[in-house]
Design an enzyme around this catalytic site. Sequence first.
Site, PDB file in Angstrom:
ATOM      1  N   ARG A   9      36.135 -26.092   4.388  1.00 28.57           N
ATOM      2  CA  ARG A   9      36.732 -24.758   4.390  1.00 28.57           C
ATOM      3  C   ARG A   9      35.740 -23.650   4.078  1.00 28.57           C
ATOM      4  O   ARG A   9      36.106 -22.488   4.020  1.00 28.57           O
ATOM      5  CB  ARG A   9      37.890 -24.746   3.378  1.00 28.57           C
ATOM      6  CG  ARG A   9      39.066 -25.559   3.841  1.00 28.57           C
ATOM      7  CD  ARG A   9      39.956 -25.934   2.676  1.00 28.57           C
ATOM      8  NE  ARG A   9      39.246 -26.819   1.753  1.00 28.57           N
ATOM      9  CZ  ARG A   9      39.740 -27.275   0.621  1.00 28.57           C
ATOM     10  NH1 ARG A   9      40.954 -26.916   0.254  1.00 28.57           N
ATOM     11  NH2 ARG A   9      39.044 -28.077  -0.156  1.00 28.57           N
TER      12      ARG A   9
ATOM     13  N   LEU B 113      23.286 -22.540   3.672  1.00 28.17           N
ATOM     14  CA  LEU B 113      22.585 -23.821   3.566  1.00 28.17           C
ATOM     15  C   LEU B 113      23.237 -24.740   2.539  1.00 28.17           C
ATOM     16  O   LEU B 113      23.356 -25.949   2.754  1.00 28.17           O
ATOM     17  CB  LEU B 113      21.115 -23.553   3.202  1.00 28.17           C
ATOM     18  CG  LEU B 113      20.199 -24.770   3.117  1.00 28.17           C
ATOM     19  CD1 LEU B 113      20.244 -25.615   4.376  1.00 28.17           C
ATOM     20  CD2 LEU B 113      18.763 -24.316   2.832  1.00 28.17           C
TER      21      LEU B 113
ATOM     22  N   ARG C 242      29.307 -36.236   5.466  1.00 33.78           N
ATOM     23  CA  ARG C 242      29.453 -36.735   6.833  1.00 33.78           C
ATOM     24  C   ARG C 242      28.306 -37.624   7.300  1.00 33.78           C
ATOM     25  O   ARG C 242      28.410 -38.250   8.357  1.00 33.78           O
ATOM     26  CB  ARG C 242      29.650 -35.565   7.788  1.00 33.78           C
ATOM     27  CG  ARG C 242      30.861 -34.704   7.474  1.00 33.78           C
ATOM     28  CD  ARG C 242      32.145 -35.507   7.352  1.00 33.78           C
ATOM     29  NE  ARG C 242      33.303 -34.660   7.105  1.00 33.78           N
ATOM     30  CZ  ARG C 242      34.536 -35.112   6.986  1.00 33.78           C
ATOM     31  NH1 ARG C 242      34.805 -36.397   7.057  1.00 33.78           N
ATOM     32  NH2 ARG C 242      35.543 -34.285   6.744  1.00 33.78           N
TER      33      ARG C 242
END
Lengths: 248, 248, 248, 248
Positions: D107, D205, D215
């Site tokens: 988000r 960043l 991920r």
Amino acid sequence: MKVLDHGYVTLVESWGNDERIIEAARMSTDKGFLGWGPNVCKHCKMRPDDFRAKDSCYNGPHEFTPGDEKLLAYLYRHKHMTPFEMAGMIIEVQAPIFVFREWHRHRTQSYNEMSARYIPLPDVNYMPTTERLMLNAGERNRQASSHQGMMCEANADVFQKQLDQAYYQAQSVYSAALSNGVPKELARLILPVGRYSRMRASANLRNWLQFLTLRMDVAAQWEIQQYANAVAELISNKFPRTYELFKS
Amino acid sequence: MKVLDHGYVTLVESWGNDERIIEAARMSTDKGFLGWGPNVCKHCKMRPDDFRAKDSCYNGPHEFTPGDEKLLAYLYRHKHMTPFEMAGMIIEVQAPIFVFREWHRHRTQSYNEMSARYIPLPDVNYMPTTERLMLNAGERNRQASSHQGMMCEANADVFQKQLDQAYYQAQSVYSAALSNGVPKELARLILPVGRYSRMRASANLRNWLQFLTLRMDVAAQWEIQQYANAVAELISNKFPRTYELFKS
Amino acid sequence: MKVLDHGYVTLVESWGNDERIIEAARMSTDKGFLGWGPNVCKHCKMRPDDFRAKDSCYNGPHEFTPGDEKLLAYLYRHKHMTPFEMAGMIIEVQAPIFVFREWHRHRTQSYNEMSARYIPLPDVNYMPTTERLMLNAGERNRQASSHQGMMCEANADVFQKQLDQAYYQAQSVYSAALSNGVPKELARLILPVGRYSRMRASANLRNWLQFLTLRMDVAAQWEIQQYANAVAELISNKFPRTYELFKS
Amino acid sequence: MKVLDHGYVTLVESWGNDERIIEAARMSTDKGFLGWGPNVCKHCKMRPDDFRAKDSCYNGPHEFTPGDEKLLAYLYRHKHMTPFEMAGMIIEVQAPIFVFREWHRHRTQSYNEMSARYIPLPDVNYMPTTERLMLNAGERNRQASSHQGMMCEANADVFQKQLDQAYYQAQSVYSAALSNGVPKELARLILPVGRYSRMRASANLRNWLQFLTLRMDVAAQWEIQQYANAVAELISNKFPRTYELFKS
């Protein structure tokens, strides 16, 4: 860009631009940025003033579609604001602590501020001008109004003198404490909120515009309004078409 | 819950609980909260100590599965933190401005603070104890270490006296300014960051735990550590199993 | 609360209320919630209809000040929205995936959703009614308008039949794949975005109102409008005065 | 940068760099970026390998201090992450919908995605290779494991054929619906989550690193891992020193 007596706002870096916003918005329809300007033919992309322009193109008569500034205006006016997150700006700011206290309530910006835990804060303090002190004198402004007495130039003068002296004393206690080995993080207790600090702040364009909306407002304190005006000038330089929409 | 000399932390309201976190996590597998406790048979949901427990159920021998505290521990340890957003807490805090300056860097909390633009801030200021002032004396702590001199009880005593006097003078200038009609928003310039203010703060449990991680840390300033400890106590009351995992 | 053919919205928990918002806003001036109703005397806090009310109080004639609903309205209309972050709501929702795709763009909410990586998604799919399919027929709506042909009841009928069949085939491939040992996370590739999923969503009241603003709008897709209407009903039950302001 | 069979990740724009992070961190102590490399004398800023280097400087013998890569490492390891918010990156991504469904749970990124409400989605679908389908065959992986049967090459082959056919049928229904005037926003109901879509995503960043942490993890689905690897490559090009710290 100078602000107040000892403050400034300066651009560190920006990214994106008005075209980039159009590109991002066009993701939804898989087109890119088509060009500013009056309009282009929706078949051949030719503009009315193009030297090759005739009455028709391969598809029959030209059908001139609006230039991309119309899409930008549409996005802005219908509050489709996510494309405006695809651009942004990092600035450096020197401002009094009470201004930073208000500024830091904007939770969508990133901050790195000078810290009195690590270094002694320089002895630079904000002194409001007589003009500023008299700004709302005579008005019945609920927020800024006088507590009891009535503001006048004589009172402004007294306040400036007392403030100056109090700043001086705070600094005396502060530097004595540091000399005597009081930890920096405790010596600072006496520092007034009128003292200047410094920070870098980063946000995307959408959030900078939200900052301007709240802080250029007449209900905002005059001092942070001055900073917001300086930020607005940086934005108008980097994102002129978006800023035009913001102002109108 | 008293903190420092004049501060406090108090619970306004909480929502959710440890069970609610399990329920939210179980959305992914479409099961709800099954129960704390040693374990349950995965077929008949019976527990080993259930008075109806036999060696087997309709599906053959019992197969006892772990109680839900194991899922809670799994979520926490593998940093599946979104279920911990399904609970939260609103508190009221009275703390010195320099503590709030650090606190407000937590951008995932919601704040409503007393404002010196609208009312005169009460004359309540933070005075560190001698013990606190001596806390890191003798250490070579980069942040907290003395600037030049060496901290000792005599110096602590001097600092307390000077700080007390400086607080007094700041208040004199402040109340004189208010009496003379200086706008509240400018009279406040002289207020030191050691002055107390008050706010309400709301966050979900995930973000409160993040606050504790940073502010109960030894690298955090001692004063905000005290507030973090008080917040931790509220959390351990309302979310005891989650807090247990946080501490371990 | 049923939504569409197989969906629902249900309240899990709420926190705060209209009074709590006033309390939070009053942090700035150090007062609490004073009471709803027509108004109260600013000296004695007595109301005009109080049976003890006379023409005057200890301070002279009564001066009736507005009830707190006026402050609530002031906050809302002048976009002082942080007090509305001091209340909130957790709901459970069953909706088609394409609705969740739009919903999850609201980045201020917390989500826990059923996951087809962990369990097979139940064979429940959204079938729009003929009435819904005809909704914008004949209109020149840029978004919803037909691609080429012209919508009519016969075409709606054909689409429903084809969609039903395609849902059936997708489910056949899906369950065959699961039976043949295809990992759940890959078997799901064929699942259509019309399939239902389920989640819990948490947000504070300010962010729920922002959700309603965008999703009750006529420009929002009809399906998510139905969900927004259901959320609005939950909000109007729990925060009736705030919802009244939102609607007006 | 190609990802999966029809996807890609491509850099649109980046801002900031490793030096900028140091500059932001140094706001707290009012110094700027001093330079990478082995180290510099803390008095004269000269490096050991400088041709003018002697044993001493104006202040006595050189005292070489660490190069700024040590500060960068300190910030990263002690989780002082706010300076890493002073740089960032915008990318364009083409990926299957089920990958975007996972991606959009982050988000803190900004998104602009192609929308099937506005244009027909191109007929491009993800087909996993046999190798990919067999990836966890034989393992007892709770998430990815087979539902009932046992994965083998024959079953993989069957699934690929069935998936291909099902994709074909979904597209037939989709294009027929569009031709018959079914609104785009409803015709899309049958589109499978294996279909490709496209978006731009922007984040600072710090948040990109958080994306990579979750991920690139072995617990993430293999497909989004491939995208994370591609993002990682862009980051390592633009922010090589920070990426080095992330990896180690």
